[in-house]
Design a protein around this motif. Sequence first.
Motif, short mmCIF file in Angstrom:
data_model
loop_
_atom_site.label_atom_id
_atom_site.label_comp_id
_atom_site.label_asym_id
_atom_site.label_seq_id
_atom_site.Cartn_x
_atom_site.Cartn_y
_atom_site.Cartn_z
N GLY A 149 0.91 -1.21 -0.05
CA GLY A 149 -0.18 0.04 0.05
C GLY A 149 0.83 1.48 0.04
N GLU A 150 1.99 1.18 0.76
CA GLU A 150 2.80 2.53 0.85
C GLU A 150 3.24 2.82 -0.46
OE1 GLU A 150 4.48 2.02 5.34
OE2 GLU A 150 5.33 1.10 3.88
N ALA A 151 3.84 1.53 -1.29
CA ALA A 151 4.56 1.92 -2.49
C ALA A 151 3.75 2.34 -3.45
CB ALA A 151 5.24 0.34 -3.10
N ILE A 198 10.18 12.81 7.84
CA ILE A 198 10.43 13.22 9.19
C ILE A 198 9.10 13.80 10.38
CG2 ILE A 198 12.09 14.49 11.10
CD1 ILE A 198 13.94 14.79 8.85
N LYS A 199 9.24 13.29 11.25
CA LYS A 199 7.82 13.68 12.05
C LYS A 199 8.07 14.38 13.52
CE LYS A 199 6.24 9.50 11.73
NZ LYS A 199 5.34 8.42 11.87
N GLY A 200 6.97 15.15 13.85
CA GLY A 200 6.76 15.89 14.98
C GLY A 200 8.10 16.19 15.51
N TYR A 226 -3.12 10.97 16.69
CA TYR A 226 -2.65 11.34 15.26
C TYR A 226 -1.24 11.12 15.22
CZ TYR A 226 -1.22 15.85 17.34
OH TYR A 226 -0.38 16.96 17.96
N ASN A 227 -1.04 10.86 13.77
CA ASN A 227 0.17 10.72 13.30
C ASN A 227 0.51 11.36 11.97
OD1 ASN A 227 2.92 9.74 12.48
ND2 ASN A 227 1.92 7.81 11.95
N VAL A 228 1.30 12.47 11.61
CA VAL A 228 0.96 13.26 10.55
C VAL A 228 2.52 12.87 9.88
CG1 VAL A 228 1.26 15.45 9.52
CG2 VAL A 228 -0.14 15.12 11.66
N ASP A 229 2.36 12.31 8.69
CA ASP A 229 3.57 12.09 7.71
C ASP A 229 3.98 13.28 7.24
OD1 ASP A 229 4.09 9.51 8.07
OD2 ASP A 229 2.40 8.99 6.64
N SER A 230 4.96 13.73 7.18
CA SER A 230 5.64 15.16 6.60
C SER A 230 7.01 14.81 6.23
CB SER A 230 5.69 16.29 7.84
OG SER A 230 6.15 15.93 9.11
N ARG A 256 -4.94 5.87 -1.09
CA ARG A 256 -4.10 4.83 -0.96
C ARG A 256 -3.72 4.37 0.25
NH1 ARG A 256 -3.82 2.43 -5.92
NH2 ARG A 256 -3.99 3.68 -7.91
N LYS A 257 -3.32 5.53 0.59
CA LYS A 257 -2.24 5.31 2.04
C LYS A 257 -3.14 4.82 3.30
CE LYS A 257 2.00 5.94 4.07
NZ LYS A 257 1.75 5.24 5.31
N GLY A 258 -4.39 5.16 3.05
CA GLY A 258 -4.98 4.76 4.37
C GLY A 258 -5.40 5.92 5.34
N ALA A 275 4.00 6.92 20.18
CA ALA A 275 4.76 5.66 19.56
C ALA A 275 5.18 6.12 18.09
CB ALA A 275 3.95 4.47 19.37
N HIS A 276 4.48 7.09 17.49
CA HIS A 276 4.77 7.60 16.17
C HIS A 276 5.48 8.83 15.82
CE1 HIS A 276 3.75 3.66 14.13
NE2 HIS A 276 3.00 3.65 15.28
N GLY A 277 6.18 9.08 17.22
CA GLY A 277 7.01 10.31 17.21
C GLY A 277 6.49 11.76 17.15
C1 BGC Z 1 4.13 6.09 9.33
C2 BGC Z 1 3.41 5.69 8.11
C3 BGC Z 1 4.20 4.30 7.61
C4 BGC Z 1 4.00 3.47 9.05
C5 BGC Z 1 4.67 1.96 8.62
C6 BGC Z 1 4.13 5.29 10.51
O1 BGC Z 1 5.18 5.70 11.55
O2 BGC Z 1 3.75 7.46 9.65
O3 BGC Z 1 3.43 6.57 6.92
O4 BGC Z 1 3.28 3.97 6.80
O5 BGC Z 1 4.82 3.91 10.24
O6 BGC Z 1 6.17 2.00 8.37
#
Ligand code: BGC
Length: 430
Positions: free
Chosen positions: A38-40, A89-91, A299-303, A337-339, A377-379
């Motif tokens: 899904g990520e790809a 990179i996040k947060g 929440y977890n924001v991809d950036s 696609r990413k969810g 957990a997701h920074g």
């Molecule tokens: C990221 C997602 C990623 C997942 C699995 C998370 O921390 O925010 O974009 O799909 O990790 O790698």
Amino acid sequence: MLNKNQWRCLLAVGMSVLASAAVHAGEVEVLHYWTSGGEAQSVQELKAMMTARGHSWKDFTVAGGAGGNAMASLKQRVLDGNAPAAALIKGPAIQEWAELNALTNLDAMALFDKWDDFLPKVVADQMKYKGHYVAVPVNVHRVNWLWANSAVLKKAGVTVMPTNWDEFFVAADKIRAAGFVPLAHGGQDWQDFTVFETVALGVGGPEFYDKALLKLDKAAIGSDAMKKTLETFRRLKTYVDAKAPGRDWNVTTDMVIKGKAGFQFMGDWAKGEFLAAKQMPGKDFICMPAPGTANAYTYNVDSFAMFQLKSWEAQKAQGYLAYVLMGKDFQERFNLRKGSIPVHLNLNMDKFDECAKRSNVDFAATAKAGTLLPSVAHGMALSTAQQTAMRAAVNEFWNTDSMSVGQAIGRLQTLNAAVAPKLAHVAEKK
Ligand code: BGC
């Protein structure tokens, strides 16, 4: 770093390119860890949009869920004086990189494109260092989800999704009795941590989560809510199969997709896997907020943080990447696609499925109610050092049956001290 006029010129080029043919521009090298099915597919949307405009895309891909390995590679590249154009990179880690003066200032573009007008403040704030934009958000992932295989639940006689932990264990027992793995889990530190924060939220509620996991308040960490959290977390392990250690998250999701397991706790990047496998939400699989967490949202924001680059061509491509990332078109295509959900306020959600629509509504509702919380957990909350220390403690507790709840609490109570050195080792060599 581009000045205001250069950005204007770049944007003007960008706009005219959108309207006409492609121009030749620079290469954009992007560090990410999106390697699952899904990520790809999601990142492919971005590559296609960049290459259609004449830019060449270079993957700097470092496999490993949640980006642990990617961050190590990034540090090495920056030490070598060879930063990529952009990195996932996040947060607070964004601020840590900005503090090292490694990132480029995106204010002129943000002003021109009016980012402050359509980004939720909670997201915009995370993209800024001392009030200046240095990163671009692409989505909002919700972490506190429980995923289920509909057919497995049916065969096991589980007619409704559990809404509290007692119901969860009753359902899990039924699934086991029917011959399936009740809980799909991959024993990697970040996956343990993901489940842990979800259990903490479900057992202790948003206020406890805020005090214990975000503020690292010693009394909250020593409270009964934390004891119950750790006991519940440990009990979950008894519902996991023996092959869990080291298993990647997407392989774990595949157990649910293929009907080998009933449930999985994971952020909604898992939905990207269900969709890539052509499964339908509500029919083949179910998404529900994890037990006890329906009124809260982690929440977890991809950036993408943008690094300082030397050549003008490279800066142009980088600027164009930032421009594309913030466009509604990209946000829609990518997030389908990413969810996750788009980061734009008020984006039309018609094309999205029920899970995304619920996420979108809950994001706004929990923001109002004060129960929209950053995922630890997701920074999204702690410094890199604190997060690393908490993840290690949680992972050790999960893997060490002889470690008592009291010992785990003692370990977690030392976390306040786990500040600095952050990325100091990079700074020293710069
Ligand atoms: C990221 C997602 C990623 C997942 C699995 C998370 O921390 O925010 O974009 O799909 O990790 O790698």
